[in-house]
Write an enzyme that holds these catalytic residues in place. Sequence first.
Site, PDB file in Angstrom:
ATOM      1  N   ARG A   8      65.653  41.111  92.208  1.00  0.00           N
ATOM      2  CA  ARG A   8      66.594  41.804  91.334  1.00  0.00           C
ATOM      3  C   ARG A   8      67.952  41.812  92.031  1.00  0.00           C
ATOM      4  NH1 ARG A   8      63.329  41.177  87.939  1.00  0.00           N
ATOM      5  NH2 ARG A   8      62.365  42.709  86.530  1.00  0.00           N
ATOM      6  N   GLU A  15      74.921  42.232  86.496  1.00  0.00           N
ATOM      7  CA  GLU A  15      74.240  41.210  85.714  1.00  0.00           C
ATOM      8  C   GLU A  15      74.256  41.606  84.245  1.00  0.00           C
ATOM      9  OE1 GLU A  15      69.719  39.713  85.258  1.00  0.00           O
ATOM     10  OE2 GLU A  15      70.486  39.578  87.317  1.00  0.00           O
ATOM     11  N   HIS A  32      69.287  34.298  85.734  1.00  0.00           N
ATOM     12  CA  HIS A  32      68.057  35.083  85.604  1.00  0.00           C
ATOM     13  C   HIS A  32      67.048  34.382  84.696  1.00  0.00           C
ATOM     14  CE1 HIS A  32      66.310  39.436  85.760  1.00  0.00           C
ATOM     15  NE2 HIS A  32      65.368  38.512  85.898  1.00  0.00           N
TER      16      HIS A  32
END
Length: 316
Positions: free
Chosen positions: A232, A260, A279
């Site tokens: 993450r 993000e 991602h």
Amino acid sequence: MTSTKTPDVWLPLPAEEIEGLPEGLNYLFWDGAQDYPADPADCAFYVVPYMKGPEVAVRPLAGMTAVRIVQTLSAGIDHIEPGLGLLPVGVRLCNARGVHEASTSELALTLILAFLRGLPGFVRGQDEEEWRSGFYPALADKSVLIVGYGSIGAAIEDRLAPFECARVARVARSARATARGPVHALDELPALLPEADVVVLSTPLNASTQGLVGAEFLAAMRDGALLVNVARGGVVDTGSLLLELESGRLRAALDVTDPEPLPSGHPLWHAPNILITPHVGGSTSAFLPRARRLVAGQLSRFAAGEPVHNVVRTTG
């Protein structure tokens, strides 16, 4: 009088697209739309919409007064954790162990190989019609450190096995033994980081890993080392990483960032020695078949009154 109402199940996939769902449950489709498919108070089993962010994931929880199972389709649970205090006592939170290992470990190896072998530069060279030959680093004979040795970390090591690495070291929250060798505790990182050519992050995001990769962590990495993040974005302190990249001392390949999505104009986009993917560790053709099997299996156990799998938290 005992209610005979069929329990509601909220699914982010149409029920007709999932083979093996048990009978006796009322399946409702909700993938994060503004309007709910029914009263959240009637939901007994909530499958969280995938990759829709924490606002969507948490929004119906306060009204889910009868929910018994919350099932994510992600390995991480950080997007749903902020809302767990809204739920009744005894609700089981389950993650998607078994769904993302193949895809995420595939991408981890892709990022390592692409960066070491110079693929981003070759693509730019092709655009410019330049023949950029020369010698480039290989993964063979490198030392790799995996930080976060759960099922995804183990899958990454599975895929490293054929590449003739000099050493693979493993780190998790607490030390333990495995068939492949020891897993070291997080507090052993200062001794392990200087020995690694490649550091792969596959740890969950929680209180102990938020900002784990900060100035001290990065300073302990050897000159020229490659940091790969498939965990993450919040595991890495972006400002500290930028300083190391801009100095030219470290390199990075990131599938996740903080913030993000990475906004236009952010300095990370154009930092030296970096490769960024948006991602996509889990969002491959492997996702849906595995997600459908997980949901069908969990609901079959739920309908039969059997324990569900992958329980990572129970509220209360």
